[in-house]
Write an enzyme that holds these catalytic residues in place. Sequence first.
Site, PDB file in Angstrom:
ATOM      1  N   GLU A 308      47.192  50.456  40.813  1.00  0.00           N
ATOM      2  CA  GLU A 308      46.912  51.818  40.364  1.00  0.00           C
ATOM      3  C   GLU A 308      47.831  52.865  41.008  1.00  0.00           C
ATOM      4  O   GLU A 308      47.414  53.982  41.299  1.00  0.00           O
ATOM      5  CB  GLU A 308      45.442  52.171  40.627  1.00  0.00           C
ATOM      6  CG  GLU A 308      44.470  51.281  39.873  1.00  0.00           C
ATOM      7  CD  GLU A 308      43.017  51.589  40.143  1.00  0.00           C
ATOM      8  OE1 GLU A 308      42.197  51.426  39.229  1.00  0.00           O
ATOM      9  OE2 GLU A 308      42.693  51.977  41.294  1.00  0.00           O
ATOM     10  N   TRP A 374      42.952  41.113  38.775  1.00  0.00           N
ATOM     11  CA  TRP A 374      41.697  41.853  38.577  1.00  0.00           C
ATOM     12  C   TRP A 374      41.592  42.452  37.175  1.00  0.00           C
ATOM     13  O   TRP A 374      40.489  42.762  36.724  1.00  0.00           O
ATOM     14  CB  TRP A 374      41.564  42.949  39.635  1.00  0.00           C
ATOM     15  CG  TRP A 374      42.466  44.143  39.450  1.00  0.00           C
ATOM     16  CD1 TRP A 374      43.754  44.269  39.861  1.00  0.00           C
ATOM     17  CD2 TRP A 374      42.116  45.385  38.834  1.00  0.00           C
ATOM     18  NE1 TRP A 374      44.248  45.510  39.531  1.00  0.00           N
ATOM     19  CE2 TRP A 374      43.260  46.220  38.900  1.00  0.00           C
ATOM     20  CE3 TRP A 374      40.967  45.887  38.221  1.00  0.00           C
ATOM     21  CZ2 TRP A 374      43.275  47.515  38.380  1.00  0.00           C
ATOM     22  CZ3 TRP A 374      40.978  47.178  37.710  1.00  0.00           C
ATOM     23  CH2 TRP A 374      42.129  47.973  37.796  1.00  0.00           C
ATOM     24  N   TYR A 399      33.176  42.213  39.867  1.00  0.00           N
ATOM     25  CA  TYR A 399      33.007  43.496  40.539  1.00  0.00           C
ATOM     26  C   TYR A 399      31.519  43.753  40.763  1.00  0.00           C
ATOM     27  O   TYR A 399      30.803  44.198  39.873  1.00  0.00           O
ATOM     28  CB  TYR A 399      33.646  44.614  39.711  1.00  0.00           C
ATOM     29  CG  TYR A 399      35.134  44.766  39.987  1.00  0.00           C
ATOM     30  CD1 TYR A 399      35.921  43.654  40.261  1.00  0.00           C
ATOM     31  CD2 TYR A 399      35.745  46.011  39.975  1.00  0.00           C
ATOM     32  CE1 TYR A 399      37.268  43.783  40.518  1.00  0.00           C
ATOM     33  CE2 TYR A 399      37.100  46.143  40.240  1.00  0.00           C
ATOM     34  CZ  TYR A 399      37.862  45.028  40.508  1.00  0.00           C
ATOM     35  OH  TYR A 399      39.198  45.153  40.773  1.00  0.00           O
ATOM     36  N   ASP A 401      30.058  45.951  42.423  1.00  0.00           N
ATOM     37  CA  ASP A 401      29.624  47.347  42.468  1.00  0.00           C
ATOM     38  C   ASP A 401      29.255  47.853  41.073  1.00  0.00           C
ATOM     39  O   ASP A 401      28.784  48.981  40.929  1.00  0.00           O
ATOM     40  CB  ASP A 401      30.700  48.241  43.074  1.00  0.00           C
ATOM     41  CG  ASP A 401      32.065  48.033  42.418  1.00  0.00           C
ATOM     42  OD1 ASP A 401      32.571  46.901  42.487  1.00  0.00           O
ATOM     43  OD2 ASP A 401      32.607  48.985  41.838  1.00  0.00           O
ATOM     44  N   TRP A 449      33.489  47.309  45.729  1.00  0.00           N
ATOM     45  CA  TRP A 449      34.107  48.607  46.021  1.00  0.00           C
ATOM     46  C   TRP A 449      32.998  49.598  46.371  1.00  0.00           C
ATOM     47  O   TRP A 449      31.948  49.639  45.730  1.00  0.00           O
ATOM     48  CB  TRP A 449      34.922  49.071  44.823  1.00  0.00           C
ATOM     49  CG  TRP A 449      35.977  48.069  44.446  1.00  0.00           C
ATOM     50  CD1 TRP A 449      35.936  47.175  43.430  1.00  0.00           C
ATOM     51  CD2 TRP A 449      37.209  47.841  45.133  1.00  0.00           C
ATOM     52  NE1 TRP A 449      37.063  46.394  43.428  1.00  0.00           N
ATOM     53  CE2 TRP A 449      37.872  46.780  44.460  1.00  0.00           C
ATOM     54  CE3 TRP A 449      37.822  48.425  46.250  1.00  0.00           C
ATOM     55  CZ2 TRP A 449      39.104  46.301  44.867  1.00  0.00           C
ATOM     56  CZ3 TRP A 449      39.062  47.944  46.650  1.00  0.00           C
ATOM     57  CH2 TRP A 449      39.695  46.903  45.965  1.00  0.00           C
ATOM     58  N   GLU A 451      32.589  53.064  46.680  1.00  0.00           N
ATOM     59  CA  GLU A 451      32.445  54.498  46.389  1.00  0.00           C
ATOM     60  C   GLU A 451      30.982  54.932  46.411  1.00  0.00           C
ATOM     61  O   GLU A 451      30.651  56.017  46.889  1.00  0.00           O
ATOM     62  CB  GLU A 451      33.043  54.826  45.023  1.00  0.00           C
ATOM     63  CG  GLU A 451      34.563  54.789  44.972  1.00  0.00           C
ATOM     64  CD  GLU A 451      35.102  53.439  44.535  1.00  0.00           C
ATOM     65  OE1 GLU A 451      34.384  52.428  44.731  1.00  0.00           O
ATOM     66  OE2 GLU A 451      36.224  53.375  43.996  1.00  0.00           O
TER      67      GLU A 451
END
Length: 541
Positions: A308, A374, A399, A401, A449, A451
Amino acid sequence: MSGLIPKPASFEARAGEFVLDADTEITASDAAASVARRLQADLAAATGFALPVGGGVPTRAGIALEIDPDSPAEGFRLEVAPGGVRIAGGSAAGLFYGAMAFRQQLGPDAFRRAALPGRRWRAEASVTVDAPRFAWRGFLLDVARSFRPKHEVLRLIDLLALHRVNVLQLHLTDDQGWRMQIHRYPRLTEVGAWRPESQLGHGPKSTLDGRPAGGFYTHDELREIVAYAAERHIEVVPEIETPGHVRAALAAYPELGVTGGPRDVWTRYGINDDVLNTEESTVEFFRNVLDEVMEVFPSRYIGVGGDEARKTQWAADPRSQQLMAERGLETPNELQAWFVRQLDAHLTAAGRRLYGWDEVLEGPLDPGATIASWRGIRGAQVAAARGHDVVLCPDDFAYLDYPQSDAAAEPIPVGTVQTIRDVYDYEPLPADAAEALRRHLLGVQANAWSEHMDTASRVDYMVFPRLAAFAEVAWSAPGKDWPDFSSRLDGQLAIYDAIGVAYRPLSGPNPWQQRPGVPGVPRDKADRQAELAALTADLLE
């Protein structure tokens, strides 16, 4: 039938039972002694029995551990009989997994930290023979967005060991924080480890919580984490993000950026335009950082990110364009590939291997690099065709999350729904998988992840029990049987209860696990898969 998770390759029930009591002893060969001491410590805490460890042959019904060179390296044979328990493993790791299976057979209370009164410790007679499907059974913990103190990481390592996970990737740096002490560049943690507040929720309706956040690990704390994990046969792979997701580094050292000037540690989540410049001095800065990383982490693999990284600043910056021309590069993608190759060469010279996300394939890359795919399977296919080893961690499977249902009660739904069955049903190597992928696939990894996981209980809620389903994908032989897995899951939940894991109930979140009023941005799975396919369409084998 065995109630173990992950499901073993072979289980045979026999007559009778083994009873563990205050007179039980553990014997071990020299090569098995370290695993024997680990088993003694775990069982002594739970049972209150001394369980002395010695060498030689048991004089009475006891537990014997030994290395069997004819077994697969991580495989084991566990024999439980009224006359004693024998655990043989192809290596210390195999022995450890056999000892873990024995603890599971003793029942959930074998995972408590102190003895409870009135317990009778028994395991039904049986023979279990097992070995893992994949060599890389990984889990990523993002400690950059939400810092998790050392004691929480150590607890997580114990939970990973229960699931036969053998790689812990620590995502140590990102826009929202730099979490590893670097002696040569102290401002990375003096400045980069702290932010005044954090985004609350996701999407256009998200706000800021007004609560300062931060933290970092010293070298000795990380060495302790590495040693603790190694005792449980888990390799800790560090990740230092480059050339994007670097806002925390730029807050500490603005000269590393393209635009110059002061930067703050980012309080928002998502992707911003900030990237490193590609001056030789910046490359040298990160070589020095990686030198300290390698001093602390003995892992074969060192993560350098690569995901990214927006190229807009490079495209608009005259100096970046000048550097591209001097290096014979035509596109910003090639500039990123040039940067990654400099770090790759440095790691290779030190005897390590670069580990990067599949975006690093967007330009030329030396063959020694290992790729974490990913964005669906395309990156894995391209990497394998080019001769790179691969770890599969597609965001539509791995993932943890992402939300566990589409119910309104799910807290802060971001991404596509991944139920426990979605995770369980994933097949990394379908029948039509290319031979190159079969040859280069090291294994699979689940990513968490952080966040929206700002406490240990939030991590528990998002990760468990889906990690049990992941464990079967990573460890067990192919061939899914959802009713069978479901029948064994109750026993795993009982172990979670004994340990004190704040997992998500199968029926949905408890009231105190919900986050009413905190917005999220759920995604349609088909739309997300189409988006990832478009993002990777330019990757050519």
